[in-house]
Each structure stands twice: as structure tokens, then as C-alpha cells.
Design a protein around this motif. Sequence first.
Motif, mmCIF file in Angstrom:
data_model
loop_
_atom_site.group_PDB
_atom_site.id
_atom_site.type_symbol
_atom_site.label_atom_id
_atom_site.label_comp_id
_atom_site.label_asym_id
_atom_site.label_seq_id
_atom_site.Cartn_x
_atom_site.Cartn_y
_atom_site.Cartn_z
ATOM 1 N N SER A 118 19.990 46.826 203.041
ATOM 2 C CA SER A 118 20.061 45.585 203.144
ATOM 3 C C SER A 118 19.800 44.964 201.807
ATOM 4 C CB SER A 118 19.119 45.286 204.274
ATOM 5 O OG SER A 118 19.924 45.552 205.484
ATOM 6 N N ALA A 119 20.230 43.705 201.448
ATOM 7 C CA ALA A 119 19.711 43.046 200.227
ATOM 8 C C ALA A 119 18.390 42.387 200.336
ATOM 9 C CB ALA A 119 20.783 42.065 199.981
ATOM 10 N N GLN A 120 17.400 42.715 199.524
ATOM 11 C CA GLN A 120 16.143 41.873 199.526
ATOM 12 C C GLN A 120 15.805 41.275 198.288
ATOM 13 O OE1 GLN A 120 14.492 42.082 202.333
ATOM 14 N NE2 GLN A 120 15.811 43.567 203.489
ATOM 15 N N LYS A 121 14.822 40.230 198.108
ATOM 16 C CA LYS A 121 14.498 39.812 196.964
ATOM 17 C C LYS A 121 12.975 39.592 196.864
ATOM 18 C CE LYS A 121 15.568 34.911 197.981
ATOM 19 N NZ LYS A 121 16.241 33.734 197.570
ATOM 20 N N ILE A 122 12.252 39.599 195.739
ATOM 21 C CA ILE A 122 11.074 39.105 195.462
ATOM 22 C C ILE A 122 11.005 38.147 194.416
ATOM 23 C CG2 ILE A 122 8.853 40.039 195.142
ATOM 24 C CD1 ILE A 122 9.819 42.982 195.567
ATOM 25 N N GLU A 123 10.305 37.150 194.730
ATOM 26 C CA GLU A 123 10.065 35.925 193.792
ATOM 27 C C GLU A 123 8.881 36.060 192.938
ATOM 28 O OE1 GLU A 123 11.056 32.350 195.616
ATOM 29 O OE2 GLU A 123 12.819 32.691 196.083
ATOM 30 N N LEU A 124 8.851 35.620 191.776
ATOM 31 C CA LEU A 124 7.941 35.662 190.986
ATOM 32 C C LEU A 124 6.946 34.528 191.471
ATOM 33 C CD1 LEU A 124 6.425 36.578 188.404
ATOM 34 C CD2 LEU A 124 7.483 34.816 186.948
ATOM 35 N N GLU A 125 5.727 34.641 191.391
ATOM 36 C CA GLU A 125 4.518 33.777 191.990
ATOM 37 C C GLU A 125 4.105 33.280 190.649
ATOM 38 O OE1 GLU A 125 1.300 35.921 193.809
ATOM 39 O OE2 GLU A 125 2.635 36.847 195.347
ATOM 40 N N ASN A 126 4.070 31.804 190.655
ATOM 41 C CA ASN A 126 3.335 31.049 189.729
ATOM 42 C C ASN A 126 2.216 31.412 189.124
ATOM 43 O OD1 ASN A 126 5.875 29.408 189.701
ATOM 44 N ND2 ASN A 126 4.550 27.852 191.011
ATOM 45 N N THR A 127 1.258 32.066 189.785
ATOM 46 C CA THR A 127 -0.160 32.429 189.571
ATOM 47 C C THR A 127 0.238 33.821 188.545
ATOM 48 O OG1 THR A 127 -0.227 33.981 191.332
ATOM 49 C CG2 THR A 127 -1.362 31.753 191.455
ATOM 50 N N LYS A 128 1.457 34.550 188.344
ATOM 51 C CA LYS A 128 1.567 35.463 187.567
ATOM 52 C C LYS A 128 2.236 35.141 186.302
ATOM 53 C CE LYS A 128 0.284 38.492 190.854
ATOM 54 N NZ LYS A 128 1.105 39.307 191.521
ATOM 55 N N ILE A 129 2.152 33.736 185.913
ATOM 56 C CA ILE A 129 2.938 33.287 184.786
ATOM 57 C C ILE A 129 1.449 32.852 183.925
ATOM 58 C CG2 ILE A 129 4.445 31.691 183.542
ATOM 59 C CD1 ILE A 129 5.809 31.436 186.267
ATOM 60 N N TYR A 130 1.128 33.481 182.809
ATOM 61 C CA TYR A 130 0.160 32.992 181.944
ATOM 62 C C TYR A 130 0.395 32.714 180.404
ATOM 63 C CZ TYR A 130 0.168 38.109 181.156
ATOM 64 O OH TYR A 130 0.597 39.315 180.895
ATOM 65 N N PRO A 131 -0.406 31.740 179.929
ATOM 66 C CA PRO A 131 -0.197 31.723 178.451
ATOM 67 C C PRO A 131 -1.094 32.382 177.760
ATOM 68 C CG PRO A 131 -1.345 29.739 179.381
ATOM 69 C CD PRO A 131 -0.986 30.555 180.622
ATOM 70 N N GLU A 132 -0.951 32.958 176.796
ATOM 71 C CA GLU A 132 -1.793 33.673 175.923
ATOM 72 C C GLU A 132 -1.853 33.475 174.547
ATOM 73 O OE1 GLU A 132 -1.030 38.271 175.003
ATOM 74 O OE2 GLU A 132 -2.055 38.151 176.959
ATOM 75 N N LYS A 133 -2.930 32.764 173.940
ATOM 76 C CA LYS A 133 -2.890 32.242 172.371
ATOM 77 C C LYS A 133 -3.157 33.361 171.642
ATOM 78 C CE LYS A 133 -5.148 28.513 170.047
ATOM 79 N NZ LYS A 133 -6.032 27.327 169.973
ATOM 80 N N GLU A 134 -2.180 33.269 170.399
ATOM 81 C CA GLU A 134 -2.175 34.386 169.618
ATOM 82 C C GLU A 134 -2.813 33.891 168.335
ATOM 83 O OE1 GLU A 134 1.465 36.410 168.880
ATOM 84 O OE2 GLU A 134 1.752 37.223 170.756
ATOM 85 N N SER A 135 -2.852 32.542 167.846
ATOM 86 C CA SER A 135 -3.372 32.170 166.742
ATOM 87 C C SER A 135 -3.404 30.404 166.845
ATOM 88 C CB SER A 135 -2.579 32.517 165.454
ATOM 89 O OG SER A 135 -1.409 31.666 165.563
ATOM 90 N N LYS A 136 -3.958 29.924 165.965
ATOM 91 C CA LYS A 136 -3.984 28.496 165.762
ATOM 92 C C LYS A 136 -2.805 27.737 166.245
ATOM 93 C CE LYS A 136 -5.424 24.648 162.968
ATOM 94 N NZ LYS A 136 -5.672 24.316 161.368
ATOM 95 N N HIS A 137 -1.987 28.302 165.669
ATOM 96 C CA HIS A 137 -0.328 27.575 165.879
ATOM 97 C C HIS A 137 0.633 28.326 166.860
ATOM 98 C CE1 HIS A 137 -1.030 25.174 162.443
ATOM 99 N NE2 HIS A 137 -1.443 26.046 161.808
ATOM 100 N N LEU A 138 0.201 29.524 167.489
ATOM 101 C CA LEU A 138 1.062 29.970 168.438
ATOM 102 C C LEU A 138 0.416 30.607 169.640
ATOM 103 C CD1 LEU A 138 4.052 31.340 168.512
ATOM 104 C CD2 LEU A 138 3.055 33.652 167.595
#
Length: 659
Positions: A118-138
Motif C-alpha cells: 500500500s502507498a504511504q507517505k510521511i510529511e516533513l515537520e516544520n520543526t525539522k527545518i532549521y536555519p544555520e548561520k555560516e558567516s556574517k553574510h550567509l
Amino acid sequence: MNKPLLALLLLFCLWQPAMAQDFPYSKVTLEELQMRSYDKDPNAHAVVLAEFGKARISESNDNRIKIFFDYHVKIKILDNKGFDKGTVSIPVYIGDDGAEESIDNIEAVTYYTDDNGSAQKIELENTKIYPEKESKHLSRYKFALPGLRPGCVIEYKYSFSTPFYDDFPSWHFQDDIPKVYSEFEAHIPGFWVYNASLRGYLKLTKNTATLENKCFTAGAANADCSLLVFGMSNIPAFVEEDYMTAEKNYLSAIYFELSDYTSPYTNVKTKWTKEWPDLDRQLKNNFDFGAQIKKKGIFKERIVPVIAGQTTDLGKAKAVYNYIQKSFKWNEHYGFGTDDGLANALAAHTGSAGDINLSLINALNAAGLNADAVLLSTRENGTVNTLYPVLTDFNYVVAKVDIDGKSYLLDATDPLLPFGVLPLRCLNDKGRVFSMDKPSYFMDMNLPQKERSSYSLDLTLQNDGKITGTINHISSGYEAYKNRKAIKKFNSVEEYVEQLNNTFPKTRIIKSQITNLDSLDLPLGESFEVEINAIDKANGDKIAFNPFFLDKIDTNPFKLAERTFPVDWGMSSEDTFVLTMHMPPQMTVETTPQMMAVSLPNSGGKFLTSYETGDNSFTFSHVIQFSKSIYSPEEYPYLKELYNDIIQSEKAELIFKKK
């Protein structure tokens, strides 16, 4: 390969009523879930089933002009080696003035079939999306698709906006996995004019332009838009292979460069893309570039003792070059400008390529010579746009000095580089020559540099089956530079020889001599007295010996069925191997090497072997020559076959037997 397309309205496509269209989100077919391999690339670990992007210029809710970009993709994961496609990283740039890009509306889902089919699906939770600062500009927004497993289908989409409307999104049709279909649409109001270029070797399967009436409004102004649609079907994966420059030179993609724009608020037109004379003026007055070249006072007094006693301009140039090489230690940073002024770099005795080579140019001019700067792009950085200036295309600078009607290109970052020889990283397409008193111009960076290596072996087969004798290796040109670097990595020549002793199979170095190690303009000599126990097999009275125990080629670097981009060595080369073998009177050669005489088309090179007998001795020679630095895709099959011949030849053993 760059194919110049005309400005915004682009005469390369016809005005048609066709419209672009995204595919439905969160819908997967049973056929997609049951797919076990991709018929056009059975070795693929994943395949893009559909990909769609849309970019448009519009006024945002805060009354600022922005570029809005929507991205949507569906990917079939065929096995666990394709799981990396389920990890997504989206860069976000922040400007000096605080203006920043933003990511919104991220949605992602994984489809799979359970144990019951049977076809199933799992949706991404918003809490699993995160920003990561690499530098002052990025910063980067990162997320991973949930529930990955072989056979699943993943899908994600997001919206992106940027206030930097000079940076219209490019679109990459080709990637490291195949794609069934990829499409990009661009909505560009008449206030903006972009130059666009199609890069790569694949052809578009969809290429349309339509007019959108009054699609743009900002304040009291409105404009029609050009809707440009580019599509490509059955896109093969791009496979990186040896002897190529930056892959972005060959990946099929559409790039946009802002030419000019008219403000919808003031109706003032601004020219964005500069002409080469504009860039000349900018660089000549730039503190980090032209202003440093003008400061002849930095080296004026220092150069006097350096060139004392030199009676020719070439002698002066070599003395100045050697002085700069010894005065700086390269910090491994590229760049075409100085980081903190030449005076500070000289005081610190260290600097970037810009610091060192601008110092070289300054010092050469202070010595009364005619030196200019050559801005270039290194091989891993891609080729330079020659149609119009893009300053960020350049990431390196070398010196050019003209003496007695001959031009010499110099890079003083490495104390082992001979005068007039550039490192391989610099041998890339075109360089731009910038003079302080003349217009700039392009020059070809396909220089007449060469790699030469010659092995001469004089060996004697003893009655006990051991082989003794001498190995002489002479390298010149760029090959000598590479070998000097290899030797200098060790604390002493003795350590280098000891490492060779451990590397050569069944070989003991009894005595060694290295000549011209520090004489950079002369060939490098390596001589070894050796004792070899190189018998691979013993069968009664027979002995088998493979003479290619030094630099044997056993792997073909060319494995693709078809290569759509050039083979770029950077320079031509020639390798010669000569073995003279003396045998005991009771021994003879039963199996001799196969004679080969293979030539590449268009005088591109050759592979030759020869075998001559003497009194209880023979001489076997083996020559590999590549007379061009760049070979076209059409010449690829011949190069591939030539390497197959070389490998087969070097596998062959000499069989000795008793008379």
C-alpha cells in the motif's frame, strides 16, 4: 561551452502562445513507486522525475522590488546510494545594509509502499527545518526528507525572495543524477534588461517566449513582461572525469546577467553591465589593485642591489623574480588584489597571490622593465565571460613582462616555479591583460608549456635471476617542477630516497644521486643504482619480468561511453622509456614485447614501441606523446583507445628462458 543569447527579449526563440506549468504537488503514481531502475541510465542511484522553477520580478508587500523564485522537484530514490538527495541545503544571503533574502513555504514529503504494497507517505515537520548561520553574510536552511528507503519517492518545494535584483536566478538543467524533465520560466518586466547565456552541450527541448500584458505594477508604474520558458528532456547525469576544468563550464544551465534597468519610481535608467573601458578605469584607480601597482616607491630602493651586475633585461627580470619568490611565503589564498596593501604584505613576508604577484609587477616596473597584470580565472573557478566584463569571474593574477619581443608570464607564489612557467591552475582559457597606460585585452592561456619525462634503464640479468643496474630519470619543464615539489616535501634527499625504496616493488636502491635540484631552469636528474628481485613467476627454466615497475599505467582515466566536454591536460607531454637489458650467455628472450605504432588524429600524439636485439642483449623503447593540451569531445574515443593500448602493452611480460 558558452552560447551567447541576445538580451532580454532574446531573438533565439519565437514568440508563441505556449505557457509554462508546474506539476501537481503531493501526487505520486503507482508506476513511480514501483519503478526499480531508470531505463536510460540503469546505474543511476536516483533520478529526477520532474523539476520546475519560476522566477519573477515584482513589488513586495513592503513596497520593495524583489525577485521571487519558486522551486519544486520530485525525485525517485532507487537505492541507498541515492539517499544524499534527501538532504537539502538552501543558501540565504544577508547584505551589508541589512537587506536579506528569505525562504518561505517549505513543504516536503516522502512516499513509499509498505509491506502490504500500500502507498504511504510521511510529511516533513516544520520543526525539522532549521536555519544555520555560516558567516556574517550567509545562512542556510537545512532539512532532511523523513523515512528514506530504497524505492521511495521524495518531493519538496519552497519559495525564495531576494532584494538583490541584479542577481536573477540561474537554472541548472544538469546534475550528478539524470533527470526525466526540467523546466524553468522567467517573468521579466520591461524595466529590466538581462543578458542570458546557455552553457553546456545539451540542447533545449522547449524554448518559448510570450508577452504578458501589464504583469508588473510598482507605485503608479506598470509594464508588460517577457515570459521565457526553457525546458529539457531526458537529461543525462553529469559524470566528472579526469582532465577537465571546472564542471560549471560544461553543466547545461541558463545564466542571467543584468545589463540595465529603469526605475519604475523615477524613470531613471541605470546601466549595470560595464564595458571593458569602464572596468579598466575602475581597476586602475582601485586601492587594492591599480593604486598598488603605481606605488613604485615600495621597491625602488630595494631593487637596486637586486639587479646590480645584470647587463640584460632578461637577467634583471630573473633577478627580480627570484627576489620576490624569496621575499614572500604564499598563504594559499587566491585573489587579484592586495589584502592590506603591498607595503604591509612585504613587511610580513607573507600574502595572497594578489599580494605576491602585484608586488612582482611593481618590482619589475621599478627595475625599468615593462610589466603588466594578467587577471585570470583558475581551472577550478570556471572560464571568464569574454562578451562583457564580470569582475567576479576573475580570482587570480599573474605578471606579464615583455623583453626583446617576447612575453613571459610569471607567478612568484611558489619558490620552485621556474621563470616563465605558470602553475597548472592558471592554464585556463583566457586571461585579461591590464596595463596602467593602455586598454586591456584578452590573451590565450593555452601556453607552450610542456611536461617531459625520460627513463633510461641499463640492467643486467644475473644467473641467479636477480637484476642489477642503473635507472636514470630526467624530467624537464613542468614535470621537473612537480618532481622537485615531491622531493622538497621531505626533510632531506635521503628521506625521499628511502620513501622510493619502500615504494618500488621488489627493488633495493643501493646508491642514488639527485642533480639540479635547486637549478630550476635545468632538467632534474635522478640516478639510482638498484638491485631488483622483480621475478613475478618462475616456471622451470623460464623467468618473467615486467619492466614497467616504476610508473606503470594500469587504469584508463577515460571510462565514459561518450564525453561531451573536452579533455584538458593544460599542456602537452612526452614520456620516454628505454630499457637496455644484458643477459647471461645461456639465456635468451622467448616472448618479446608487442610492437605498437598508434597515432591520434589531427597530429594529436602517438604511442610507439620498438625492440632491437644485440649480442646477449636487447633494447626496448616505449614513447607516449600528447602534442596538444586540449582535445575535443570528438577526439575522446581515440584517446580512450590509445590508453587501452598503453595499458595492454605495459601488462606484457618479458619471458626469459635458458637456451
